[in-house]
Design an enzyme around this catalytic site. Structure first.
Site, PDB file in Angstrom:
ATOM      1  N   LYS A  75      22.736  -6.808  -4.514  1.00 53.47           N
ATOM      2  CA  LYS A  75      21.733  -7.406  -5.396  1.00 53.47           C
ATOM      3  C   LYS A  75      20.511  -7.914  -4.632  1.00 53.47           C
ATOM      4  CE  LYS A  75      24.939  -8.504  -9.137  1.00 53.47           C
ATOM      5  NZ  LYS A  75      26.358  -8.542  -8.799  1.00 53.47           N
ATOM      6  N   SER A 134      28.318  -7.472  -4.100  1.00 55.14           N
ATOM      7  CA  SER A 134      27.083  -7.995  -4.693  1.00 55.14           C
ATOM      8  C   SER A 134      25.991  -8.311  -3.681  1.00 55.14           C
ATOM      9  CB  SER A 134      27.391  -9.249  -5.526  1.00 55.14           C
ATOM     10  OG  SER A 134      28.019  -8.884  -6.735  1.00 55.14           O
ATOM     11  N   SER A 152      25.175 -14.090  -9.429  1.00 53.61           N
ATOM     12  CA  SER A 152      25.579 -12.697  -9.201  1.00 53.61           C
ATOM     13  C   SER A 152      25.819 -11.970 -10.518  1.00 53.61           C
ATOM     14  CB  SER A 152      26.837 -12.647  -8.323  1.00 53.61           C
ATOM     15  OG  SER A 152      26.868 -11.482  -7.552  1.00 53.61           O
TER      16      SER A 152
END
Length: 419
Positions: free
Chosen positions: A95, A92, A152
């Site tokens: 992101k 993640s 997340s």
């Protein structure tokens, strides 16, 4: 399968714990990261309540993670590196780029209508990995960014991608274009979420991405936020907790992003500020939780390095041997850098410009001085000619002297054309 009532109770309990933590912090009592529900099939995010770091913070720590980097983001100076160019999955951490590209395409206060393709099943990914978006739900870009960077949330990632580019595939192409623009040559993105995909990056490239994220005041404010409330279509607000435990456990922590999948292991990009200095620690594929490795790196950066002017403008740097002669050189500017507080074994190395030829113009740049402390490069400074001595007396047979003169004239002509 867990009964719906029990699932709802678990989520409600988590929200209550977060609320208690917020109130405790507001009252001035020390707090630790509140627990996060562990998804039944997704990747849990570890939340330690203490950090395991070395007592000696002036020595480079031993880092168990597969790859790591410690750097000053303002100058790009690297203070510690372990496999800095190794391509690894980043989960993640992806992101951060999702947020960057979404910011470029979407107004912060624009309203997004959630596409059905952005709706994830909580039973598959857990309450901590999704916001629980509903098809047709209307939600602001700002709230989606909070869900993306704090919790997340995978559904927030896809919702932003579709709103920005019409499809996740088109958005991912934009992510890779942005990576190239930032100079991230060893990075490839395969999804907006980073969830068990084929994407990869390196600590060196992630430093570039972090520099760009931290330069955006909106994104830097979001990643520094511990808890954020987002209105739900029905029922109580969604309470989104930041997964970066350093915000609770490390003095000076101000961001940035965690990531955990089976393939990537536990990953963390951490930004901290102390005493007017900012450092970024990057940890990829930690054996356990990544926060202790990051804290050890940050401690080493703050306690083991100090700011110093290692070269002053006008400092003599010896003689540079250029084509056709030797000239004295001096530093063209000051060089300030972070230097180790212990004996650093500092070295200086001159790199002569291959194009430099005799006679150079006064104050012409003919070389570069590179200063290092052990394996760490502290920086470099241009070297300029301080004085042009008379040319050396030609010796040898007349035909060799003539050839040297012709070669010198040709070199002068080439330099004149290039100028």
């Amino acid at each position: 399968m867990t009964p719906p009532r029990l699932r709802a109770a678990a989520v409600a309990s988590a929200i209550l714990v977060v609320a208690v933590a917020i109130n405790a912090g507001a009252a001035g009592r020390p707090v630790v990261p509140p627990p996060t529900p562990v998804p039944p099939h997704g990747s849990p995010s570890p939340f330690p309540t203490t950090l395991a770091t070395p007592d000696d913070t002036t020595a480079a720590p031993t880092i168990d993670a597969r790859a790591a980097l410690l750097a000053d983001p303002d100058t790009g100076q690297v203070l510690f590196a372990k496999e800095p160019r190794a391509r690894r999955p980043i989960a993640s951490i992806t992101k951060l780029m999702t947020a960057m590209v979404a910011r470029r395409h979407l107004s912060l206060h624009a309203t997004v209508t959630v596409d059905p393709a952005a709706v994830f099943d909580r039973r598959s990914f857990g309450a901590s990995s999704v916001l629980g978006l509903k098809p047709g739900e209307r939600i602001s870009v700002e709230d989606l960014l909070y869900g993306l960077l704090l919790g997340s949330a995978n559904d927030a990632a896809v919702a932003l991608a579709i709103a920005a580019d019409g499809s996740e595939a088109a958005f991912v192409r934009d992510m890779n274009d942005e990576a190239q623009r930032l100079g991230m040559r060893d990075t490839h993105f395969a999804s907006a979420s980073g969830l068990d995909d084929d994407g990869y990056s390196t600590p060196r490239d992630l430093l570039r991405l972090t520099q760009a994220v931290n330069a955006d005041p909106v994104l830097s404010t979001i990643t520094a936020t511990k808890v954020h409330r987002i209105a739900a279509p029905k029922g109580p607000d969604r309470v989104i907790q930041n997964r970066n435990a350093l915000l609770w456990l490390y003095d000076g922590a101000v961001g940035t992003k965690t990531g955990t999948t089976f393939g990537a292991g536990s990953c963390l990009v951490a930004t901290a500020r102390r005493g007017g200095r900012t450092l970024v620690a990057i940890v990829l594929h930690a054996r356990g939780e990544p926060f202790s490795d990051a804290a050890a790196l940050l401690n080493y950066g703050f306690d083991g390095w100090r700011t110093d002017t290692v070269v002053h403008a006008g400092d003599p740097a010896g003689d540079a041997t250029i084509r056709g002669g030797t000239v004295p050189v001096i530093a063209a500017a000051d060089l300030s850098a972070l230097v180790p507080v212990v004996d650093d074994g500092r070295t200086e190395h001159m790199v002569v410009d291959a194009r430099a030829a005799y006679p150079p113009a006064p104050h012409e740049r003919v070389a570069t001085l590179v200063v290092a402390a052990g394996p760490a490069v502290l920086g470099s400074v241009p070297l300029i000619v301080s004085d042009v001595p008379p040319p050396p007396t030609a010796t040898g047979p007349w035909w060799l002297r003539t050839a040297d003169a012709v070669a010198g004239a040709a070199a002068d002509a080439v330099r004149a054309i290039a100028a």
